[in-house]
Design an enzyme around this catalytic site. Structure first.
Site, PDB file in Angstrom:
ATOM      1  N   GLY A  39      43.120  51.024  36.137  1.00 54.42           N
ATOM      2  CA  GLY A  39      44.264  50.805  35.490  1.00 54.42           C
ATOM      3  C   GLY A  39      43.552  49.373  34.978  1.00 54.42           C
ATOM      4  O   GLY A  39      42.125  49.909  34.048  1.00 54.42           O
ATOM      5  N   CYS A  40      44.254  48.201  34.241  1.00 51.95           N
ATOM      6  CA  CYS A  40      43.759  47.269  33.317  1.00 51.95           C
ATOM      7  C   CYS A  40      42.456  47.325  33.004  1.00 51.95           C
ATOM      8  O   CYS A  40      41.979  46.474  34.016  1.00 51.95           O
ATOM      9  CB  CYS A  40      44.512  46.243  32.794  1.00 51.95           C
ATOM     10  SG  CYS A  40      43.823  45.484  31.870  1.00 51.95           S
ATOM     11  N   PHE A  41      41.411  47.504  32.353  1.00 45.94           N
ATOM     12  CA  PHE A  41      40.079  47.357  32.648  1.00 45.94           C
ATOM     13  C   PHE A  41      39.578  45.746  32.598  1.00 45.94           C
ATOM     14  O   PHE A  41      38.511  44.781  32.801  1.00 45.94           O
ATOM     15  CB  PHE A  41      38.816  47.816  31.523  1.00 45.94           C
ATOM     16  CG  PHE A  41      39.359  48.799  30.582  1.00 45.94           C
ATOM     17  CD1 PHE A  41      40.448  47.081  29.321  1.00 45.94           C
ATOM     18  CD2 PHE A  41      38.982  49.146  29.354  1.00 45.94           C
ATOM     19  CE1 PHE A  41      40.105  47.503  27.622  1.00 45.94           C
ATOM     20  CE2 PHE A  41      39.153  49.330  27.590  1.00 45.94           C
ATOM     21  CZ  PHE A  41      39.879  48.016  27.297  1.00 45.94           C
ATOM     22  N   TYR A  74      50.036  37.924  31.920  1.00 41.11           N
ATOM     23  CA  TYR A  74      49.556  39.497  31.583  1.00 41.11           C
ATOM     24  C   TYR A  74      49.895  40.267  32.911  1.00 41.11           C
ATOM     25  O   TYR A  74      50.472  40.748  33.890  1.00 41.11           O
ATOM     26  CB  TYR A  74      48.736  40.163  31.368  1.00 41.11           C
ATOM     27  CG  TYR A  74      48.499  41.585  31.398  1.00 41.11           C
ATOM     28  CD1 TYR A  74      49.146  42.855  31.096  1.00 41.11           C
ATOM     29  CD2 TYR A  74      47.315  41.602  32.465  1.00 41.11           C
ATOM     30  CE1 TYR A  74      49.246  43.590  31.510  1.00 41.11           C
ATOM     31  CE2 TYR A  74      47.255  42.888  32.562  1.00 41.11           C
ATOM     32  CZ  TYR A  74      47.910  44.293  32.771  1.00 41.11           C
ATOM     33  OH  TYR A  74      47.484  44.910  32.787  1.00 41.11           O
TER      34      TYR A  74
END
Length: 222
Positions: A40-42, A197
């Site tokens: 997912g989000c690196f 986030y």
């Protein structure tokens, strides 16, 4: 012709024994290895693994696709075939590949084939990238164990390593950056924007739901 006298042979033999003993006493030189995973989000994967003792560096980037030198916009838009991924460089004398894989699989939702948490789409799917049969076997063993632990089908694939393209400079170490950015929460420093986030995306809440006390990183964010 006699090359050495008896006395000199004893001295030479003693010296060789001393050198051998000294060499054995020296610590084995550690080998540096790399492990590339998509989770997912690196930003999140990078921030998690840079806390692991033995990890030298974690770099955000793209892998698995056909577009050369892709940009973040291209990858997230779709069509490049690339995953958002992190290349982890580690000292195998301090942490093993299997230990890192165990941490990785318990920091993601390996049952989700459509992305990770709030980030949807092909570029946000999970994957483990390998370079040889040994790495392939290690990765598949970890996935099999995870499937037994969860009692659910694991969809994280094991893929052949390909060219890893580091992401743009502003993505590296985003989680600790001090640059001012504009978000839906208003102007924030990168580090604060990252925390907002991560919480809003539900990453840690879902990982804790899946793995409970075995979640290695989520507890620190809740």
């Amino acid at each position: 012709m006699r090359l050495f006298s008896k006395d000199y042979r004893h001295i030479l033999l003693g010296g060789l024994i001393a050198v051998a003993a000294f060499a054995q006493a020296l610590p084995a030189r550690a080998a540096t290895e790399t492990l590339t995973v998509a989770g997912g989000c690196f930003w999140c994967v990078e921030s998690d693994f840079e806390t692991v003792p033995g990890v030298i560096e974690a770099v955000s980037g793209y892998i698995g696709g056909t577009t050369k030198n892709p940009t973040y916009k291209q990858v997230t838009k779709g069509g490049t075939g690339h995953y958002e991924a992190v290349q982890i460089t580690f000292d195998n004398a301090r942490v093993s590949r299997t230990e890192l894989l165990d941490l990785y699989i318990r920091s993601v939702d390996p049952t989700d084939a459509g992305g990770q948490f709030c980030d949807r789409g092909a570029s946000y799917r999970t994957a483990i990238f390998v370079s040889n049969k040994d790495e392939d076997a290690q990765a598949k063993a970890v996935l099999a164990q995870a499937q037994r632990a969860l009692g659910q089908a694991i969809v994280t694939p094991v893929l052949k390593n390909s060219t890893f393209y580091p992401a743009e400079a502003y993505h590296q170490d985003y989680y600790k950056g001090s640059k001012l950015v504009f978000t839906r929460f208003g102007p924030k420093r990168q580090s604060e924007a990252y925390k907002r986030y991560r919480a809003a995306c539900g990453r840690d809440a879902r990982v804790l739901q899946l793995w409970g006390v075995e979640a290695p990183f989520a507890k620190g964010h809740n």
